[in-house]
Design an enzyme around this catalytic site. Structure first.
Site, short mmCIF file in Angstrom:
data_model
loop_
_atom_site.label_atom_id
_atom_site.label_comp_id
_atom_site.label_asym_id
_atom_site.label_seq_id
_atom_site.Cartn_x
_atom_site.Cartn_y
_atom_site.Cartn_z
N ASP A 157 2.35 -1.06 11.83
CA ASP A 157 1.01 -1.46 11.37
C ASP A 157 0.66 -2.90 11.73
O ASP A 157 -0.45 -3.35 11.50
CB ASP A 157 0.92 -1.30 9.84
N ARG A 173 2.91 5.96 -3.23
CA ARG A 173 4.04 6.78 -3.67
C ARG A 173 4.24 6.68 -5.18
O ARG A 173 4.57 7.66 -5.84
CB ARG A 173 5.30 6.34 -2.91
N LYS A 225 0.84 -1.21 0.00
CA LYS A 225 0.00 0.00 0.00
C LYS A 225 0.87 1.26 0.00
O LYS A 225 0.63 2.18 -0.78
CB LYS A 225 -0.92 -0.04 1.23
#
Ligand code: S3P
Length: 752
Positions: free
Chosen positions: A633, A344, A339
């Site tokens: 995360d 980016r 992700k």
């Protein structure tokens, strides 16, 4: 068509339906099928329809005039006005003349400003008993013959109550639609009319007009013979009831004209692009439309939901996972693209000169929000198709002012990184997001960007929406970040691209460095010296080809699944193993997990590996502080591993977890506690004591990673785990359920 009555379901004593067209008759059938009242009474101007409704059992009783029953009606009864919009006034006048105030009245007209104003005019004030309604369901077929009891199931009904609408009346009408299987949302009257003008009324006008234009040609019968699927799909709605649409056009005149003007202006642009062979404009329009049509309908629906929550509406459907206990975990898997890198690649490709081709792109809602935002600023993006995209870069100064605020859904990365780019443009712009994103801290980027000279505003508490003013004069910065955040770092680095000379960002601890790696690939002078990233701005980026590896953050759920499930063996292919992202691997290994990188190679500037995980009993550990940012995360998944380990696992120095898509310390500690695990939360972390995981219903709080972590926990649970609010799993891992089933989890998806 007769249905047996059962007393439990009865919501009203009598439902009186005035107007037995498609919608009215479908309501009658739905009410009877679900046994929602003791009697469905129908009234219709055309007596043949009325008689046929009675004979075929669509209604229980036919009346020719409201006066036949008006004196009997009371607070247990409901009047549903289902006539064409311009007949609403005369019907409501009859209601006012004949009915007691205790009788609830609602309607289904498509123009709410008109009915609300009419009600005010008829009564002389806003009647509390009138609940303005509009089911977003229908068909190009008209009349009672096309009626169906399931017409409203899984459809949306918009109610536009005013401040005077009675709460009890509102609740009754809402319950009725919900019993029909519809989702009810609330909306401001004028917003309703404006939205419907663009999404329903405008397409009808265009379809009618196109068919009428073609039908005026002398050879129309001949050309219609050659009409292919496209013509049929586009013009299906031109077969709808003309009286109904005449009424809608007249009643919603102002909003429809505004939409038509907008559309005509855009059509003119398209016409000129075709006329002048302007391929770039054609691609801009077509790719933008294709993307919006294919992928963004849900995001747009979410936006409507956010705007209509003022009455505590449930809005659009949430989903719940029910995961059966046990299961196994054996497979070879390909996880979707990373992700962070996907975001980016889109942004850098857009700002570069020339073409950027991307493969392995994550087609999740977060990255699609970035994609749409760039399209809204005039960037031509072909795809995505099967993870492939081609971006026609516009250069650092080529973005155009978007026509509306950029809506970034649930995605903090989109908002914070795009803000870094947008503070340097020559247009004003506003960034907004869903309920969760609207509660996430933005001062962390606003403060350093202001120090660079940016004109950027947040809410008083530092939350979105973010308002950015046009500004081309930014100055260099040497910033020491108070928190370890890749998003803050990236936001500043992106702004620094627009500033001549060297800027720098120092990190308190290493965070993911995809921005630095990819900027280098795009030709930017960026170096890391100890913990400081130094960037030289003012030079253009050059388009590249980018291959995106699979996302280790998504893979983490399956790593934990295999690590906690006896007998498991899993091979995860092509996972990005950038050293700033492998905290989860390091931590699981410290806990005793059997994890091996089978093959490591480079894809562009990113290291990639196939990862094999086999079951081995885990032990609790004190998680080293230097792993926190590297696994930021992955803690929801790691906490599940900790619940299956022997002994306690302690995490501290991780207060950042409270500022993610949800407060992840609270969400995980509440959920695990509910499942019978001993958890001791702290301000900056928590302790999980390994034990037996029980079953129960936990709430993901709309956080994708919490939902996926609890799904995996079911592998070791003693009974079923249900997880509420899982819709947002699609933000990062749209194929999670599919892949979970492939490895051996038993997941059922239900609407909540
Ligand atoms: C991300 C950085 C991290 C991470 C987020 C993605 C990125 O956020 O939690 O999911 O792509 O830069 P922070 O930088 O706020 O820690």
């Amino acid at each position: 068509m007769s249905y047996e009555l059962s007393v439990e379901n009865v919501l009203f004593k009598r439902i009186v339906i005035i107007g037995l067209g498609l919608i009215g008759a479908s309501i009658a059938l739905a009410a009877k099928k679900r046994k929602l009242c003791k009697e469905v009474i129908g009234l219709n101007r055309q007596s043949s329809t009325l008689m046929s409704a009675k004979e075929t059992g669509v209604i229980d009783r036919a009346i020719e005039n409201l006066s036949e029953i008006s004196s009997d009606l009371n607070g247990n009864d409901l009047i549903l006005i289902c006539v064409p919009t311009l007949e609403f006034e005369s019907v409501l006048s009859e209601c006012r003349r004949l009915l007691r105030d205790c009788v609830t009245i609602t309607d289904v007209c498509s123009v709410k400003g008109y009915t609300v104003e009419t009600a005010k005019a008829v009564y002389g004030f806003e009647p509390f008993q009138y609940v303005p309604g509009h089911p977003i369901a229908g068909s190009e077929k008209s009349g009672m013959v096309a009626a169906a009891p399931e017409l409203f199931a899984n459809h949306l009904v918009i109610l536009t109550p005013t401040l005077k609408t009675g709460q009890k009346n509102l609740q009754h009408v809402k319950s009725l639609w919900e019993k029909f299987g519809a989702s009810v949302c609330f909306m401001d009257t004028s917003r309703h009319d404006e939205i419907l003008a663009s999404t329903s009324h405008l397409p009808h006008m265009l379809a009618y007009s196109l068919v009428a234009t073609l039908a005026s040609r002398a050879d129309y019968q001949d050309i219609f013979r050659f009409a292919a699927g496209g013509f049929r799909d586009f013009t299906r709605i031109a077969a709808s009831d003309p009286t109904m649409w005449r009424d809608i056009a007249l009643a919603n005149r102002r909003a429809i004209v505004k939409s038509l003007d907008c559309s005509l202006a855009d059509l003119h642009i398209l016409r000129n692009a075709i006329d002048s062979s302007d391929s770039n404009t054609l691609m801009e329009v077509f790719t933008k439309a294709q993307g919006a049509r294919r992928y963004l309908s849900r995001i747009n629906l979410d936006r409507i939901e956010n705007e209509s929550n003022s009455h505590d509406a449930k809005g659009f459907e949430e989903i719940k996972y029910r995961v059966k206990p046990g299961g196994h975990c054996c497979a070879e898997l390909r996880i979707p693209g990373d992700k962070s890198i996907s975001h980016r690649s889109l942004m850098f490709g857009a700002l570069a000169e020339g073409l950027t081709s991307i493969s392995g792109f994550l087609e999740g809602e977060d990255t699609l929000a970035t994609l749409q935002a760039l399209r809204d600023m005039g960037v031509v993006i072909e795809g995505p198709s099967d993870g492939r995209l081609i971006i026609h870069g516009v250069g650092l100064y080529g973005l155009k002012k978007p026509k509306k605020p950029l809506y970034l859904g649930n995605s903090g990365t989109s908002m914070r990184l795009l803000a870094g780019i947008l503070v340097c443009q020559n247009f004003d712009v506003e960034l907004e997001g869903d309920v969760s994103l609207s509660k996430r801290p933005m001062n962390r980027i606003a403060i350093p960007l202001r120090r660079m000279g940016a004109i950027i505003e947040t809410s008083e508490d530092g939350f979105p929406p973010i308002k950015i003013r046009s500004n081309r004069k930014l100055k260099k910065i040497a910033y020491e970040m108070p928190i370890a955040s890749a998003q803050v770092k990236s936001s500043i680095l992106l702004a620094s691209l627009y500033v001549d000379g060297e800027s720098s960002v120092a990190e308190p601890a290493p965070t993911r460095d995809h921005t630095e790696r990819m900027l280098k690939e795009f030709g930017c002078d960026v170096r890391t010296i100890n913990s400081k990233i130094v960037i030289r701005g003012g030079t253009p980026l050059l388009g590249k080809s980018v291959e995106i590896p699979s996302d280790i953050s998504s893979a983490a759920f399956f790593m934990v699944a295999a690590a906690i499930t006896p007998g498991s063996s899993l091979l995860l292919k092509n996972i990005g193993v950038n050293p700033t992202r492998i905290g989860v691997v390091n931590i699981l290994k410290m806990m005793g997990a059997d994890i091996q990188f089978l093959q490591t190679f480079n894809q562009g500037k990113e290291p990639v590996a196939d990862i094999q995980i086999k079951y081995r009993p885990l032990v609790g550990i004190d998680i080293p502080k230097d792993q926190v940012a590297l696994a930021i995360d992955e803690f929801p998944a790691i906490f599940v591993a900790a619940a299956c380990a022997s002994g306690a696992t302690r995490l501290s120095d991780a207060a950042e977890l409270r500022f993610k898509e949800s407060d992840r310390i609270k969400a995980m500690s509440d959920g695990l506690t509910l499942l019978g695990i001993e958890v001791i939360p702290a301000v900056d972390g928590l302790t999980v004591v390994g034990g037996a995981i029980g079953g129960g219903e936990v709430d993901s709080l709309g956080d994708h990673r919490i939902a996926m972590a609890f799904s995996v926990a079911a592998l070791r649970a003693t009974s079923e785990i249900s997880i509420l609010n899982c819709k947002n799993v699609a933000t990062s891992f749209p194929t999670f359920v599919q892949l979970s089933r492939q490895v051996g989890l038993d997941v059922v998806v239900e609407t909540q």
